[in-house]
Design an enzyme around this catalytic site. Structure first.
Site, PDB file in Angstrom:
ATOM      1  N   ASP A 112      41.300  29.784  44.499  1.00 56.07           N
ATOM      2  CA  ASP A 112      41.680  29.044  43.306  1.00 56.07           C
ATOM      3  C   ASP A 112      40.699  29.285  42.161  1.00 56.07           C
ATOM      4  O   ASP A 112      39.677  29.949  42.318  1.00 56.07           O
ATOM      5  CB  ASP A 112      41.869  27.549  43.613  1.00 56.07           C
ATOM      6  N   LEU A 113      41.027  28.737  41.015  1.00 57.98           N
ATOM      7  CA  LEU A 113      40.293  29.010  39.781  1.00 57.98           C
ATOM      8  C   LEU A 113      38.786  28.833  39.928  1.00 57.98           C
ATOM      9  O   LEU A 113      37.999  29.676  39.484  1.00 57.98           O
ATOM     10  CB  LEU A 113      40.818  28.089  38.667  1.00 57.98           C
TER      11      LEU A 113
END
Length: 247
Positions: A112-113
């Site tokens: 994820d980011l």
């Protein structure tokens, strides 16, 4: 064009497109559904269409080359990058930061980011899908920094799985590496890796994840690969670890 009902079965077109590095098999199926794929001058209407030697495939009118040798790379993802080819919000993605000499690749799963560390990349979308499946049995290992009071007993209980907000997560190994004040580093291992699984599970234990670094995906290690760097896995190593991989 090989009829899906005939006995002359080549390779399913979505799998062929994935091996050619065009897209993942699932995305290739979506391309077919939207009428973007043609085989030997005829629009493909069914993902169960098969490709034979010498067939000509077009996507949006452009020819697709034959799948090349399957290749795999290790990539050290930085925090702040999305694992996607395009983001509607215009946020930076890992694929915008790839070396120009790299062929079109897809990621094996995602980070994820705000997560960082090892991400595997391949030019073979079918291989990416295979390696993402829990049935592959590969352990994914992480270093996780959390804020809060860690209860070793609750960490140990994660080996039996846990349900968070109605979602069942499989066995997770988690141990304390070090603690300083209200911050601790944990060694975490899991085989599946649902969306934001570690962060959600830690939150259920009353812990805030402040840093998450993947250090291994199966037999492949992050090692001392610098942030943002890409390194190809030696073909001999790839064949040893994945003997059934294509060419």
């Amino acid at each position: 064009m090989t009829n899906p009902e005939s006995g002359e079965r080549g390779e399913r077109i979505a799998k062929y497109l994935a091996r050619a590095g065009v897209a993942s098999r699932r995305d290739a199926e979506r391309m077919i559904e939207s009428g973007r794929v043609a085989l030997n001058g005829t629009k493909v209407l069914h993902p169960a269409t098969f490709v034979a030697a010498g067939d000509i495939i077009l996507i949006d009118g452009s020819p697709v080359g034959e799948p090349s040798r399957t290749r795999l790379w290790r990539y050290h993802k930085r925090a702040g990058l999305l694992t996607t080819h395009r983001d509607p919000e215009g946020r930076p993605t890992i694929f915008e930061r790839m070396p120009p000499e790299l062929p079109r690749v897809v990621s094996v799963g995602r980070l994820d980011l705000n997560s960082e560390g090892l991400l595997l990349l391949t030019n073979d979308g079918a291989l990416a899908r295979q390696l993402e499946l829990p049935t592959t049995g590969w352990l994914r290992r992480y270093r996780v920094r959390v804020h809060g009071t860690v209860d070793p007993a609750r960490l140990a209980a994660l080996k039996g799985g846990i349900v968070v907000d109605g979602v069942r997560y499989g066995p997770i190994s988690a141990e304390i590496d070090s603690t300083k004040g209200s911050n601790s580093w944990l060694a975490v291992g899991l085989n599946e890796g649902k969306n934001r699984e570690i962060r959600k599970v830690m939150a259920a234990l009353g812990l805030e994840t402040t840093r998450l670094i993947r250090i291994a995906y199966g037999p492949f290690q992050l090692g001392n690969l610098p942030r943002g760097a890409v390194a190809e896995v030696n073909p001999k190593v790839l064949r040893e670890q994945l003997p059934k991989v294509g060419r």
